[in-house]
Design a protein around this motif. Structure first.
Motif, PDB file in Angstrom:
ATOM      1  N   ASN A  71      -0.186 -29.905 -23.140  1.00  0.00           N
ATOM      2  CA  ASN A  71       0.462 -31.080 -22.568  1.00  0.00           C
ATOM      3  C   ASN A  71       0.008 -31.235 -21.125  1.00  0.00           C
ATOM      4  OD1 ASN A  71       2.112 -33.103 -21.624  1.00  0.00           O
ATOM      5  ND2 ASN A  71       4.044 -32.084 -22.147  1.00  0.00           N
ATOM      6  N   LEU A  72      -0.806 -32.239 -20.849  1.00  0.00           N
ATOM      7  CA  LEU A  72      -1.361 -32.419 -19.514  1.00  0.00           C
ATOM      8  C   LEU A  72      -0.288 -32.696 -18.468  1.00  0.00           C
ATOM      9  CD1 LEU A  72      -4.555 -34.559 -20.276  1.00  0.00           C
ATOM     10  CD2 LEU A  72      -4.306 -32.079 -20.224  1.00  0.00           C
ATOM     11  N   ARG A  73       0.915 -33.102 -18.896  1.00  0.00           N
ATOM     12  CA  ARG A  73       1.999 -33.384 -17.956  1.00  0.00           C
ATOM     13  C   ARG A  73       2.858 -32.169 -17.639  1.00  0.00           C
ATOM     14  NH1 ARG A  73       4.076 -39.203 -20.465  1.00  0.00           N
ATOM     15  NH2 ARG A  73       2.105 -40.353 -20.093  1.00  0.00           N
ATOM     16  N   ASP A  74       2.629 -31.081 -18.374  1.00  0.00           N
ATOM     17  CA  ASP A  74       3.366 -29.836 -18.139  1.00  0.00           C
ATOM     18  C   ASP A  74       2.605 -29.016 -17.092  1.00  0.00           C
ATOM     19  OD1 ASP A  74       4.457 -27.272 -18.207  1.00  0.00           O
ATOM     20  OD2 ASP A  74       4.876 -27.350 -20.358  1.00  0.00           O
ATOM     21  N   ARG A  75       3.047 -29.098 -15.851  1.00  0.00           N
ATOM     22  CA  ARG A  75       2.297 -28.466 -14.758  1.00  0.00           C
ATOM     23  C   ARG A  75       2.202 -26.959 -14.904  1.00  0.00           C
ATOM     24  NH1 ARG A  75       3.968 -31.617  -9.143  1.00  0.00           N
ATOM     25  NH2 ARG A  75       3.238 -33.695  -9.779  1.00  0.00           N
ATOM     26  N   ALA A  76       3.288 -26.327 -15.332  1.00  0.00           N
ATOM     27  CA  ALA A  76       3.276 -24.865 -15.474  1.00  0.00           C
ATOM     28  C   ALA A  76       2.281 -24.443 -16.552  1.00  0.00           C
ATOM     29  CB  ALA A  76       4.678 -24.360 -15.807  1.00  0.00           C
ATOM     30  N   GLN A  77       2.290 -25.156 -17.674  1.00  0.00           N
ATOM     31  CA  GLN A  77       1.357 -24.824 -18.743  1.00  0.00           C
ATOM     32  C   GLN A  77      -0.082 -25.071 -18.318  1.00  0.00           C
ATOM     33  OE1 GLN A  77       0.669 -27.487 -22.007  1.00  0.00           O
ATOM     34  NE2 GLN A  77       0.847 -25.843 -23.528  1.00  0.00           N
ATOM     35  N   MET A  78      -0.319 -26.209 -17.652  1.00  0.00           N
ATOM     36  CA  MET A  78      -1.672 -26.536 -17.247  1.00  0.00           C
ATOM     37  C   MET A  78      -2.195 -25.564 -16.190  1.00  0.00           C
ATOM     38  SD  MET A  78      -2.678 -28.823 -19.225  1.00  0.00           S
ATOM     39  CE  MET A  78      -4.271 -29.025 -18.428  1.00  0.00           C
ATOM     40  N   ARG A  79      -1.312 -25.056 -15.368  1.00  0.00           N
ATOM     41  CA  ARG A  79      -1.738 -24.056 -14.376  1.00  0.00           C
ATOM     42  C   ARG A  79      -2.208 -22.782 -15.091  1.00  0.00           C
ATOM     43  NH1 ARG A  79      -1.242 -23.380  -9.040  1.00  0.00           N
ATOM     44  NH2 ARG A  79      -1.133 -21.281  -8.211  1.00  0.00           N
ATOM     45  N   ARG A  80      -1.443 -22.331 -16.078  1.00  0.00           N
ATOM     46  CA  ARG A  80      -1.851 -21.161 -16.869  1.00  0.00           C
ATOM     47  C   ARG A  80      -3.153 -21.446 -17.595  1.00  0.00           C
ATOM     48  NH1 ARG A  80       3.533 -21.465 -18.455  1.00  0.00           N
ATOM     49  NH2 ARG A  80       2.901 -22.166 -20.547  1.00  0.00           N
ATOM     50  N   ARG A  82      -5.597 -23.679 -16.827  1.00  0.00           N
ATOM     51  CA  ARG A  82      -6.752 -23.780 -15.926  1.00  0.00           C
ATOM     52  C   ARG A  82      -7.210 -22.405 -15.442  1.00  0.00           C
ATOM     53  NH1 ARG A  82      -8.573 -28.173 -17.765  1.00  0.00           N
ATOM     54  NH2 ARG A  82      -7.423 -30.063 -17.251  1.00  0.00           N
ATOM     55  N   SER A 112      -8.680 -23.596  -5.599  1.00  0.00           N
ATOM     56  CA  SER A 112      -8.021 -24.709  -6.286  1.00  0.00           C
ATOM     57  C   SER A 112      -6.846 -24.244  -7.136  1.00  0.00           C
ATOM     58  CB  SER A 112      -9.026 -25.466  -7.155  1.00  0.00           C
ATOM     59  OG  SER A 112      -9.549 -24.630  -8.164  1.00  0.00           O
TER      60      SER A 112
END
Length: 254
Positions: A71-80, A82, A112
């Motif tokens: 989910n591109l809107r889930d910042r915590a998930q996207m941080r993990r 990336r 980043s």
């Protein structure tokens, strides 16, 4: 075991286009495994890699990371995500900013992702450069001072400096001469074994696929026509399209 990356009935079509680039594709890769995506130009290989990397979102189906829908809107998930998934691109000439020193290029993921400051990143950059066979003082030089093979090593150092779990590689050796290609393939193999990397690679070169990847998925016109153990897929292909790909590989006359 839950796959680290998975495409579930994924399709992708560009806006305004009636025909999808890829359609109903399902594949998965387990932690520490290596998967090759092969097929002719335009088969949809790079599109699948972009779906796995995140810039492209499927128009149908799902991309899953550690079992959870990406989910591109889930910042915590996207941080993990990336931090866990990095990419090496095809062209070592255009993928490196010629205006920046190598040390700044390699340290970019650390900054980043908020892993290290500029000061604390220096040691990790030196270690990453040494790991890919470049001296630590390479950090002070510019990309134009290096050969194509060395530039691709810089790109690999950048992709692995933050200790990712997954490396996505889009034709990582196609722009290199034969001798350099062999060395970079050996480097990728070493990194995979030593660091337990999961590798997903797009390649036209079936010899590279055979030497690096345990599993292979064959794409024709956006659909997977065959996938499985690389030795089986390339050694005894079941689908006519795969057989044509294997038969098209040039062979020296006996």
């Amino acid at each position: 075991m839950t796959p680290v990356l998975e495409l579930s009935a994924a399709s992708f079509a560009y806006r305004g286009s009636a025909a999808p680039v890829v359609e109903d594709v399902s594949l998965s890769v387990a932690a520490g495994q290596s998967l090759a995506l092969v097929g002719e130009s335009g088969a949809g290989k790079t599109t699948l890699l972009r779906l796995l990397l995140g810039p492209a979102r499927p128009t149908a189906g799902a991309v899953r990371f550690d079992g959870d829908r990406l989910n591109l809107r889930d910042r915590a998930q996207m941080r993990r995500f990336r931090r866990s998934v990095q990419c090496v691109f095809q062209d070592p000439y255009s993928s490196l900013d010629p205006r920046r020193r190598v040390g700044d290029i390699v340290s970019e993921p650390l900054h980043s992702l908020g892993i290290d400051s500029r000061r604390t990143a220096v040691l990790k950059v030196a270690e990453a450069l040494e790991r890919v066979g470049l001296p630590a003082d390479a950090a002070e030089r510019y990309p134009h001072e290096f050969s194509g093979g060395q530039r691709q090593r810089i790109a690999i150092a950048r992709a692995t400096v933050c200790d990712p779990r997954v490396l996505l590689a889009d034709e990582p050796v196609s722009a290199l001469d034969v001798t350099t290609r062999v060395k970079v393939v050996e480097l990728l193999g070493e990194l995979k074994e030593e660091r337990g990397l999961t590798l997903v690679m797009v390649s036209h070169d079936l010899s590279v696929v055979a030497s690096l990847c345990e599993r292979t998925a064959v794409l024709e016109r956006g659909r997977i026509v065959e996938q499985g153990d690389t030795a089986q897929v390339l050694g005894a292909p079941a689908h006519p399209y795969t057989r044509r790909l294997v038969e098209s590989v040039p062979r020296l006359p006996v």
